[in-house]
Design a protein around this motif. Sequence first.
Motif, PDB file in Angstrom:
ATOM      1  N   TYR A   1       0.813  -1.222   0.000  1.00  0.00           N
ATOM      2  CA  TYR A   1       0.000   0.000   0.000  1.00  0.00           C
ATOM      3  C   TYR A   1       0.843   1.267   0.000  1.00  0.00           C
ATOM      4  O   TYR A   1       0.458   2.275  -0.574  1.00  0.00           O
ATOM      5  N   VAL A   2       2.009   1.209   0.670  1.00  0.00           N
ATOM      6  CA  VAL A   2       2.837   2.407   0.749  1.00  0.00           C
ATOM      7  C   VAL A   2       3.284   2.835  -0.655  1.00  0.00           C
ATOM      8  O   VAL A   2       3.504   4.012  -0.925  1.00  0.00           O
TER       9      VAL A   2
ATOM     10  N   LEU B   1       1.391   2.281  -3.313  1.00  0.00           N
ATOM     11  CA  LEU B   1       0.189   2.611  -4.087  1.00  0.00           C
ATOM     12  C   LEU B   1      -0.354   3.989  -3.726  1.00  0.00           C
ATOM     13  O   LEU B   1      -0.688   4.783  -4.594  1.00  0.00           O
ATOM     14  N   GLY B   2      -0.447   4.266  -2.426  1.00  0.00           N
ATOM     15  CA  GLY B   2      -1.049   5.533  -2.000  1.00  0.00           C
ATOM     16  C   GLY B   2      -2.552   5.520  -2.207  1.00  0.00           C
ATOM     17  O   GLY B   2      -3.151   4.467  -2.463  1.00  0.00           O
ATOM     18  N   TRP B   3      -3.155   6.706  -2.086  1.00  0.00           N
ATOM     19  CA  TRP B   3      -4.606   6.823  -2.214  1.00  0.00           C
ATOM     20  C   TRP B   3      -5.080   6.374  -3.596  1.00  0.00           C
ATOM     21  O   TRP B   3      -4.403   6.582  -4.585  1.00  0.00           O
ATOM     22  N   LEU B   4      -6.264   5.793  -3.625  1.00  0.00           N
ATOM     23  CA  LEU B   4      -7.045   5.527  -4.848  1.00  0.00           C
ATOM     24  C   LEU B   4      -6.509   4.449  -5.780  1.00  0.00           C
ATOM     25  O   LEU B   4      -7.245   3.851  -6.525  1.00  0.00           O
ATOM     26  N   ARG B   5      -5.202   4.187  -5.743  1.00  0.00           N
ATOM     27  CA  ARG B   5      -4.704   3.184  -6.675  1.00  0.00           C
ATOM     28  C   ARG B   5      -4.901   1.784  -6.128  1.00  0.00           C
ATOM     29  O   ARG B   5      -4.740   1.542  -4.949  1.00  0.00           O
ATOM     30  N   ARG B   6      -5.276   0.872  -7.007  1.00  0.00           N
ATOM     31  CA  ARG B   6      -5.438  -0.524  -6.609  1.00  0.00           C
ATOM     32  C   ARG B   6      -4.208  -1.330  -6.999  1.00  0.00           C
ATOM     33  O   ARG B   6      -3.507  -0.952  -7.936  1.00  0.00           O
TER      34      ARG B   6
END
Lengths: 281, 250
Positions: free
Chosen positions: B119-120, B122-127
């Motif tokens: 997740y780090v 990817l950040g917001w909104l990205r899958r």
Amino acid sequence: MNILNDLLDPFIRFEFMRNSLAAVILVGLVCAPIGVYVVLRRMAFIGDALAHTILPGIVFASIRGLNLFVGAVLAAVATALGIGWLSRRESVREDTAIGIVFTGMFALGILLMSTTRTFRDFTHILFGNILGTTRDDLILTAIIAVIVIGSLVLFHKEFELTSFDPTHAEVIGLKADRQRYWLLILLALTVVTAIQAVGVVLTSAMLVTPAAAASLVTNRLPRMMMVATVIAIGSGVVGLYFSYRFSVASGASIVLTCTAAFGAAWLIRISVRWINRRRAA
Amino acid sequence: MFHFPYSRRHYTAPVAGAPALEVRQLSVMHADSDSLALKDVSLVVHPGERAALIGPNGAGKTTLLKAIAGLLPIVSGEILIYGLPVGACHHRVAYLPQRGEIDWRFPITLRHLVMTGRYVHLGWLRRPGREDDMAVDRALTIMGLSDLAQRQIGQLSGGQQQRTLLARALAQDADLLLLDEPLNAIDKDTRAMLATVMNDLRQQGKTVIMATHDLSRLEHDFERVLTLVDGRETILLEGVITPETNPMPL
């Protein structure tokens, strides 16, 4: 065909039944997915508290002739932030903070109500009156549904991560607290929509019961949200129909249908376990 | 591809030649009281080193790791990770918490938990995309968890849960790994696997700091031993270990 006609008849004949139907579907759509977080994060008490703290907002708006919905939303958001603020850094424990804010606000609502000398005007707030849903109510509910469901879908991975592992979230720079405030605000909006369906007293049932039922039959988060939504909408429609057919209180009828669905989920779980144990033996 | 990181600063280049971790005169409060949990702690760990963090219960091992991970505010002193302050680059640090900090009853699968290590990036909104899937699959294979990937995390044994957390740290592809007592209550296989993984990490130039109670293999598995003693007042024994310099021979 006759049975189908019978079932559909009230919805074809009366506009208020069509409005109510749209309202219960929207309420189910909003309540169920966020209710799953309420159950998993053990926030059931907050949901209940939010429902009660909305009362002064509604009464105040009503006395001043403002929009009840807006009054409710403002009171709920203020409560959500207030509870979060009081319990930050554990200076007051969260359940204690909820207890204080919840009873204080509810009492304020009752006090305001008593100044109007007529409790009867507000009984539908306490116990819900889905049959009185207006077009404006529907539009506001739909807007809230879009905001809540949109947030839950777009920020699914962040809500999920902060729910089961806030430490990892913080390590990667995702503020678990901010996520919690956000969830509380969404919850406040959700509670306001549920109140018009089942009233203040029964609102936590719409949040908790379908989600709890779903958690008994699956252990995958997206599926849990899906099952909860089906149960919530199903109970809403069935409950609404019963209340029409037998002329009983709509809110209570909807909630009891939810309760029955929970009972059914419980039975399914027990039977599955029993069968598995038999197979294993 | 768009990228909205969770914190404003991201992907800062490391300072050339800086140690992997440098702690200077660090003091940190206890989370629940007004006393100091760490007082004037200083230490250095170089890239590619494996450091054991030892000391009795309550010596502040977890507090030190949490401060480095950016989970606790610093009262005074300084922590530099590859020459940069804490939080300057979240993807570079992986923290493996003690198992109790996670809600294991939560309805997600083992694979999904490991994916949260990505997740780090990817950040917001990205899958998660293909690259993330591959990183997760690699980590699962290394930790021997591929067959359990679809299990709900609560249905795993203690050792499997520990391996899952380690797999997540691997999937994150961090340069500095902070492991908080990963050896507690785990089976022999997991223990052996951990030693292998730490050796591999070292060969890739990664840095590992591991809090541990297990003193039996210090000189075998670590290049450096850091000793925290007695809660507040802290004495650090540092240095490359040989059997002679082992600070706590058995």
